[in-house]
Design a protein around this motif. Structure first.
Motif, mmCIF file in Angstrom:
data_model
loop_
_atom_site.group_PDB
_atom_site.id
_atom_site.type_symbol
_atom_site.label_atom_id
_atom_site.label_comp_id
_atom_site.label_asym_id
_atom_site.label_seq_id
_atom_site.Cartn_x
_atom_site.Cartn_y
_atom_site.Cartn_z
ATOM 1 N N THR A 242 44.052 25.646 31.108
ATOM 2 C CA THR A 242 42.632 25.117 30.406
ATOM 3 C C THR A 242 41.949 26.361 29.601
ATOM 4 O O THR A 242 41.239 26.066 28.500
ATOM 5 C CB THR A 242 41.873 24.555 31.300
ATOM 6 O OG1 THR A 242 41.279 25.793 31.939
ATOM 7 C CG2 THR A 242 42.283 23.629 32.227
ATOM 8 N N MET A 243 42.643 27.610 29.746
ATOM 9 C CA MET A 243 42.027 28.689 28.916
ATOM 10 C C MET A 243 42.595 29.033 27.592
ATOM 11 O O MET A 243 43.839 29.190 27.601
ATOM 12 C CB MET A 243 41.832 29.724 29.806
ATOM 13 C CG MET A 243 41.199 31.009 29.470
ATOM 14 S SD MET A 243 40.811 32.246 30.545
ATOM 15 C CE MET A 243 42.622 32.803 31.314
ATOM 16 N N PHE B 48 40.661 37.544 40.562
ATOM 17 C CA PHE B 48 41.898 36.983 40.180
ATOM 18 C C PHE B 48 42.690 37.897 39.454
ATOM 19 O O PHE B 48 42.744 38.073 38.453
ATOM 20 C CB PHE B 48 41.792 35.769 39.512
ATOM 21 C CG PHE B 48 40.998 34.591 40.197
ATOM 22 C CD1 PHE B 48 41.542 33.962 41.020
ATOM 23 C CD2 PHE B 48 39.813 34.201 39.746
ATOM 24 C CE1 PHE B 48 40.699 32.842 41.897
ATOM 25 C CE2 PHE B 48 38.988 33.200 40.494
ATOM 26 C CZ PHE B 48 39.471 32.328 41.407
ATOM 27 N N ALA B 49 43.240 38.774 40.475
ATOM 28 C CA ALA B 49 44.358 39.851 39.952
ATOM 29 C C ALA B 49 45.323 39.263 39.296
ATOM 30 O O ALA B 49 45.870 39.913 38.199
ATOM 31 C CB ALA B 49 44.509 40.887 40.925
ATOM 32 N N GLY B 50 45.737 38.123 39.506
ATOM 33 C CA GLY B 50 46.812 37.394 38.844
ATOM 34 C C GLY B 50 46.248 36.129 38.470
ATOM 35 O O GLY B 50 45.732 35.316 39.466
ATOM 36 N N LYS C 175 40.985 34.036 23.640
ATOM 37 C CA LYS C 175 39.651 34.445 24.023
ATOM 38 C C LYS C 175 39.634 35.596 25.275
ATOM 39 O O LYS C 175 38.594 35.811 25.649
ATOM 40 C CB LYS C 175 38.627 33.261 24.566
ATOM 41 C CG LYS C 175 38.673 32.304 23.260
ATOM 42 C CD LYS C 175 38.001 31.200 23.770
ATOM 43 C CE LYS C 175 37.559 30.108 22.666
ATOM 44 N NZ LYS C 175 36.574 28.910 22.886
ATOM 45 N N GLY C 176 40.891 35.808 25.511
ATOM 46 C CA GLY C 176 40.879 36.840 26.564
ATOM 47 C C GLY C 176 40.968 36.215 27.937
ATOM 48 O O GLY C 176 40.730 35.204 28.299
ATOM 49 N N GLY D 84 38.080 32.016 34.476
ATOM 50 C CA GLY D 84 37.719 33.480 34.298
ATOM 51 C C GLY D 84 38.356 34.226 35.670
ATOM 52 O O GLY D 84 39.140 33.703 36.414
ATOM 53 N N ARG D 85 38.242 35.315 35.447
ATOM 54 C CA ARG D 85 38.724 36.461 36.570
ATOM 55 C C ARG D 85 37.915 36.716 37.706
ATOM 56 O O ARG D 85 38.156 37.141 38.825
ATOM 57 C CB ARG D 85 39.071 37.765 35.865
ATOM 58 C CG ARG D 85 40.330 37.871 34.858
ATOM 59 C CD ARG D 85 41.646 37.709 35.543
ATOM 60 N NE ARG D 85 42.566 37.902 34.616
ATOM 61 C CZ ARG D 85 43.896 37.874 34.695
ATOM 62 N NH1 ARG D 85 44.287 38.112 35.948
ATOM 63 N NH2 ARG D 85 44.788 37.787 33.843
#
Length: 187
Positions: A76-77, A69-71, A81-82, A91-92
């Motif tokens: 919900t995040m 997920f580049a974008g 926490k990054g 997450g990515r």
């Protein structure tokens, strides 16, 4: 020569075959996509989430093994926490076989799943149970130079929703904008 038997097994695969995978991975590397978040693409994802009212939206690129997920916009995040939230959120990075974006890339056309439980092929995907995805809206990102499908622009929600024709037009328009951003990166 005897006729070639019709192979129906490919239609039954939960994860579609991906003959363009190696070429796509090479093109993503050329474009510098798939290894780190891109703030401009995060902004596109946030805008798609705002327009659709979805809690999660992404600009997703797919290589041979994974989705990145580049974008990403994930309401919900916890931003403190990054990019990878160990307590939930997408997450990515996600395995290639999870989710619905690989189907959009393989088909090279938009996919609207207002309620994934209505579709046996999609209802059994692990993101339903592990992430709680109940609805999906995605359009392919076609590289303007190579013509290859690189990934998707997509939105998901934990509850079914009627995306309708307006949602389809929105995600396709956003994909067209992101494709122009990819074109700018390739220059």
């Amino acid at each position: 020569m005897p006729p070639t038997p019709l192979d129906l097994t490919a239609r039954l695969l939960l994860t579609p075959q991906d003959p363009e995978g190696p070429a796509r991975a090479a093109r993503l590397k050329e474009l510098g996509l798939g290894d780190e978040p891109i703030p401009k693409l995060d902004a596109y994802a946030h805008e798609l989430a705002r327009i659709t009212g979805a809690p999660v939206a992404a600009v997703n690129v797919i290589d041979e093994q994974r989705q990145y997920f580049a974008g990403l916009y994930d309401a919900t995040m916890d931003p403190a926490k990054g990019p990878v939230d160990p307590n939930g959120g997408l997450g990515r990075v996600m395995p290639r076989e999870l989710g619905y974006c690989v189907h959009v890339v393989a088909r090279r056309t938009a996919l609207v799943l207002e309620d994934v439980s209505d579709f046996a092929r999609f209802a059994v995907n692990a993101v339903v149970d592990e992430v709680g995805v109940a609805t999906y809206l995605g359009a392919p990102l076609i590289d303007p130079l190579s013509g290859m499908a690189l990934g998707t622009v997509c939105a998901v929600d934990q509850r079914p929703r009627p995306w309708g024709q307006e949602g389809l037009r929105t995600v396709k328009a956003m994909a067209a904008e992101v494709q122009q951003e990819i074109l700018r990166r390739s220059r």
